[in-house]
Every structure is written in C-alpha cells, then in structure tokens.
Design a protein around this motif. Structure first.
Motif, PDB file in Angstrom:
ATOM      1  N   MET A  25      -5.367 -18.334   1.621  1.00  0.00           N
ATOM      2  CA  MET A  25      -5.256 -17.106   0.839  1.00  0.00           C
ATOM      3  C   MET A  25      -6.095 -15.979   1.441  1.00  0.00           C
ATOM      4  O   MET A  25      -5.845 -14.803   1.184  1.00  0.00           O
ATOM      5  N   ALA A  26      -7.090 -16.348   2.245  1.00  0.00           N
ATOM      6  CA  ALA A  26      -7.880 -15.326   2.946  1.00  0.00           C
ATOM      7  C   ALA A  26      -6.999 -14.554   3.920  1.00  0.00           C
ATOM      8  O   ALA A  26      -7.292 -13.403   4.248  1.00  0.00           O
ATOM      9  N   HIS A  27      -5.913 -15.185   4.389  1.00  0.00           N
ATOM     10  CA  HIS A  27      -4.964 -14.485   5.253  1.00  0.00           C
ATOM     11  C   HIS A  27      -4.407 -13.268   4.522  1.00  0.00           C
ATOM     12  O   HIS A  27      -4.363 -12.157   5.058  1.00  0.00           O
ATOM     13  N   MET A  28      -3.994 -13.477   3.288  1.00  0.00           N
ATOM     14  CA  MET A  28      -3.389 -12.399   2.512  1.00  0.00           C
ATOM     15  C   MET A  28      -4.405 -11.330   2.134  1.00  0.00           C
ATOM     16  O   MET A  28      -4.146 -10.135   2.268  1.00  0.00           O
ATOM     17  N   TRP A  29      -5.559 -11.756   1.659  1.00  0.00           N
ATOM     18  CA  TRP A  29      -6.579 -10.780   1.247  1.00  0.00           C
ATOM     19  C   TRP A  29      -7.123 -10.017   2.449  1.00  0.00           C
ATOM     20  O   TRP A  29      -7.395  -8.818   2.365  1.00  0.00           O
ATOM     21  N   GLY A  30      -7.273 -10.708   3.570  1.00  0.00           N
ATOM     22  CA  GLY A  30      -7.716 -10.026   4.786  1.00  0.00           C
ATOM     23  C   GLY A  30      -6.688  -9.016   5.255  1.00  0.00           C
ATOM     24  O   GLY A  30      -7.011  -7.897   5.649  1.00  0.00           O
ATOM     25  N   GLY A  31      -5.409  -9.416   5.202  1.00  0.00           N
ATOM     26  CA  GLY A  31      -4.338  -8.507   5.576  1.00  0.00           C
ATOM     27  C   GLY A  31      -4.307  -7.274   4.691  1.00  0.00           C
ATOM     28  O   GLY A  31      -4.138  -6.144   5.176  1.00  0.00           O
ATOM     29  N   ALA A  32      -4.481  -7.482   3.375  1.00  0.00           N
ATOM     30  CA  ALA A  32      -4.500  -6.359   2.435  1.00  0.00           C
ATOM     31  C   ALA A  32      -5.663  -5.417   2.746  1.00  0.00           C
ATOM     32  O   ALA A  32      -5.514  -4.189   2.733  1.00  0.00           O
ATOM     33  N   PHE A  33      -6.826  -6.000   3.053  1.00  0.00           N
ATOM     34  CA  PHE A  33      -7.981  -5.170   3.414  1.00  0.00           C
ATOM     35  C   PHE A  33      -7.692  -4.365   4.670  1.00  0.00           C
ATOM     36  O   PHE A  33      -8.021  -3.176   4.750  1.00  0.00           O
ATOM     37  N   GLY A  34      -7.072  -5.014   5.667  1.00  0.00           N
ATOM     38  CA  GLY A  34      -6.756  -4.325   6.915  1.00  0.00           C
ATOM     39  C   GLY A  34      -5.861  -3.125   6.698  1.00  0.00           C
ATOM     40  O   GLY A  34      -6.071  -2.058   7.281  1.00  0.00           O
ATOM     41  N   VAL A  35      -4.861  -3.286   5.833  1.00  0.00           N
ATOM     42  CA  VAL A  35      -3.926  -2.191   5.534  1.00  0.00           C
ATOM     43  C   VAL A  35      -4.638  -1.052   4.803  1.00  0.00           C
ATOM     44  O   VAL A  35      -4.543   0.121   5.191  1.00  0.00           O
ATOM     45  N   ILE A  36      -5.374  -1.396   3.741  1.00  0.00           N
ATOM     46  CA  ILE A  36      -6.036  -0.369   2.931  1.00  0.00           C
ATOM     47  C   ILE A  36      -7.109   0.367   3.725  1.00  0.00           C
ATOM     48  O   ILE A  36      -7.184   1.607   3.696  1.00  0.00           O
ATOM     49  N   ALA A  37      -7.945  -0.376   4.444  1.00  0.00           N
ATOM     50  CA  ALA A  37      -9.029   0.245   5.215  1.00  0.00           C
ATOM     51  C   ALA A  37      -8.475   1.177   6.283  1.00  0.00           C
ATOM     52  O   ALA A  37      -9.021   2.272   6.520  1.00  0.00           O
ATOM     53  N   THR A  38      -7.389   0.771   6.929  1.00  0.00           N
ATOM     54  CA  THR A  38      -6.802   1.587   7.988  1.00  0.00           C
ATOM     55  C   THR A  38      -6.232   2.890   7.425  1.00  0.00           C
ATOM     56  O   THR A  38      -6.419   3.964   8.014  1.00  0.00           O
ATOM     57  N   VAL A  71      -7.207   4.366   4.659  1.00  0.00           N
ATOM     58  CA  VAL A  71      -8.329   5.188   4.203  1.00  0.00           C
ATOM     59  C   VAL A  71      -8.991   5.917   5.376  1.00  0.00           C
ATOM     60  O   VAL A  71      -9.302   7.107   5.294  1.00  0.00           O
ATOM     61  N   LEU A  72      -9.177   5.201   6.481  1.00  0.00           N
ATOM     62  CA  LEU A  72      -9.816   5.801   7.653  1.00  0.00           C
ATOM     63  C   LEU A  72      -8.914   6.811   8.347  1.00  0.00           C
ATOM     64  O   LEU A  72      -9.387   7.823   8.866  1.00  0.00           O
ATOM     65  N   GLU A  73      -7.621   6.515   8.360  1.00  0.00           N
ATOM     66  CA  GLU A  73      -6.669   7.401   9.039  1.00  0.00           C
ATOM     67  C   GLU A  73      -5.397   7.523   8.198  1.00  0.00           C
ATOM     68  O   GLU A  73      -4.428   6.796   8.413  1.00  0.00           O
ATOM     69  N   PRO A  74      -5.396   8.442   7.207  1.00  0.00           N
ATOM     70  CA  PRO A  74      -4.250   8.572   6.273  1.00  0.00           C
ATOM     71  C   PRO A  74      -2.915   8.819   6.966  1.00  0.00           C
ATOM     72  O   PRO A  74      -1.861   8.454   6.421  1.00  0.00           O
ATOM     73  N   LYS A  75      -2.925   9.407   8.152  1.00  0.00           N
ATOM     74  CA  LYS A  75      -1.674   9.685   8.859  1.00  0.00           C
ATOM     75  C   LYS A  75      -0.946   8.413   9.271  1.00  0.00           C
ATOM     76  O   LYS A  75       0.237   8.457   9.629  1.00  0.00           O
ATOM     77  N   VAL A  76      -1.644   7.295   9.224  1.00  0.00           N
ATOM     78  CA  VAL A  76      -1.038   6.023   9.602  1.00  0.00           C
ATOM     79  C   VAL A  76       0.109   5.658   8.661  1.00  0.00           C
ATOM     80  O   VAL A  76       1.119   5.094   9.093  1.00  0.00           O
ATOM     81  N   LEU A  77      -0.034   5.987   7.379  1.00  0.00           N
ATOM     82  CA  LEU A  77       0.988   5.598   6.401  1.00  0.00           C
ATOM     83  C   LEU A  77       2.340   6.277   6.664  1.00  0.00           C
ATOM     84  O   LEU A  77       3.357   5.571   6.772  1.00  0.00           O
ATOM     85  N   PRO A  78       2.403   7.613   6.775  1.00  0.00           N
ATOM     86  CA  PRO A  78       3.701   8.212   7.114  1.00  0.00           C
ATOM     87  C   PRO A  78       4.227   7.765   8.474  1.00  0.00           C
ATOM     88  O   PRO A  78       5.437   7.616   8.663  1.00  0.00           O
ATOM     89  N   HIS A  79       3.301   7.516   9.410  1.00  0.00           N
ATOM     90  CA  HIS A  79       3.714   6.996  10.723  1.00  0.00           C
ATOM     91  C   HIS A  79       4.393   5.646  10.558  1.00  0.00           C
ATOM     92  O   HIS A  79       5.445   5.392  11.164  1.00  0.00           O
ATOM     93  N   PHE A  80       3.813   4.771   9.745  1.00  0.00           N
ATOM     94  CA  PHE A  80       4.382   3.437   9.510  1.00  0.00           C
ATOM     95  C   PHE A  80       5.759   3.539   8.876  1.00  0.00           C
ATOM     96  O   PHE A  80       6.698   2.855   9.299  1.00  0.00           O
ATOM     97  N   ILE A  81       5.888   4.392   7.863  1.00  0.00           N
ATOM     98  CA  ILE A  81       7.169   4.550   7.164  1.00  0.00           C
ATOM     99  C   ILE A  81       8.242   5.056   8.118  1.00  0.00           C
ATOM    100  O   ILE A  81       9.366   4.536   8.162  1.00  0.00           O
ATOM    101  N   ASN A  82       7.883   6.057   8.915  1.00  0.00           N
ATOM    102  CA  ASN A  82       8.844   6.610   9.877  1.00  0.00           C
ATOM    103  C   ASN A  82       9.248   5.554  10.920  1.00  0.00           C
ATOM    104  O   ASN A  82      10.415   5.427  11.278  1.00  0.00           O
TER     105      ASN A  82
END
Length: 202
Positions: free
Chosen positions: A169-182, A184-195
């Motif tokens: 389950m640490a796989h999932m929680w770690g993955g969630a942290f990686g997504v959220i932290a990234t 937060v640090l670089e908000p432009k990543v989200l629209p980039h990912f969607i595109n």
C-alpha cells in the motif's frame, strides 16, 4: 560528481547488504510500530533503506535509477540543491503514515523497502511523460500511464494477499505523494499532463 539518484541507490544497496549480514542492524532499521511508539521515529526513514531480498532491492533500485535521473532536475533547484533528496525521503515517510495509523498497536506488524520513495518518483515521471514507454521486466514495452494503472491494481491485490513484510500500500500512498508534491512545486505540470494524455502521438 554523482547525481543524487545514484547516491541514494549506493546508500540503499550498502545499507541493505549490511542489514542482511547483521540481524541486529536489520531489526533496528525495519519499521516496527511498538518501537516507533517508544520514540524510535527514525524508523519512518530507515525502513526505506533495507529490503526483503535481492529481487526486492533490484526491482526498486532499477526503477529508481531510470526514473529518478529523468526527473531529478525538476526538484533540484529547491532546498539548496537537495530538493530531490528531500522529496524522496518525505515520500518514504508519508507513504508509511497510513500503515502506521492502522497498525500502531499491532506488535506483529513489520515493514521495509523503498517502495514509497520509488513510487513517488515513478508517478512524478508519469506526470511529465504519460505515454513514454516503460519496459516491464526490462523487456515488455508499456506506456507509463498504463503501467501506473496496473501498478495500482497489483498493489491492492498484493496487499490483500499479504504474506510478506513488503508494504504494497506504500506504493499507492507514495505515488499519490509524488503526484501532489510535483503539482504543488510546479503547477504547470498538471495542464501539461492533461494535454499530453489527450495527445498520445502514437
């Protein structure tokens, strides 16, 4: 000069090898709730630097080597150049918190492995390049985003099956942290990912 990904791998391999040769050291580093309750909070970090066996170590370090180097530059500018190291260690800590809350009074619970940190790195990479080919077992090519979905389902299945000290389950929680932290640090990543997700470019 070694990049931080390689440095983390070297430290993890050395600590894991030493722990396999020294049961006392192994028992001191593994995550064990009663010991944490008695003030050994460092186990939130140390458990991420030991592994169950050589295959567990190899899989985690193989994944970290390829994807850590690919995203390290994104975090490097933060915290005086140590942003990636802090991101990785925080992921190991955060990924363990839900398991600790669930098992803090369970004297038979043990957990080890870098899964939380490695998953954070992997999922951060997927944000940047969702259709990049990941080679499953170093042979089978699969788009990163599909690998992420399979990874989540496998983690749920393996956690329910049990039978080892590997915290799936640490796989999932770690993955969630990686997504959220990234994000937060670089908000432009989200629209980039969607595109990127909507434009696979096959």
């Amino acid at each position: 000069m070694l990049n931080h990904t390689t440095l983390i791998i070297i430290i993890t391999v050395i600590v894991s090898l030493l722990a396999w040769q020294n049961k006392t050291l192994f028992n001191r580093l593994i995550f064990y709730p009663p010991a944490v309750n008695n003030g050994q909070w460092d186990r939130f970090v140390t458990h991420g630097f030991i592994h169950a066996d050589s295959m567990h170590l190899l899989f985690n370090m193989f994944t970290l080597y390829f994807f850590g180097r690919a995203i390290e530059g994104l975090y490097q500018p933060f915290l005086f150049g140590y942003g990636f190291v802090v991101f990785y260690v925080l992921a190991i800590i955060v990924a363990m918190i839900p398991s600790y809350v669930k098992n803090k009074n369970n004297a038979s619970y043990l957990s080890l492995g870098a899964s939380g940190g490695v998953s954070a790195v992997l999922f951060a990479f997927i944000l940047l390049a969702p259709w990049e080919r990941i080679y499953l077992f170093a042979v089978v090519p699969i788009p990163a985003i599909l690998f992420a979905v399979a990874y989540i389902f496998y983690s749920i299945y393996a956690d329910r099956r049990g039978g080892s000290n590997i915290n799936h389950m640490a796989h999932m929680w770690g993955g969630a942290f990686g997504v959220i932290a990234t994000i937060v640090l670089e908000p432009k990543v989200l629209p980039h990912f969607i595109n990127a997700l909507l434009s696979p470019g096959f």
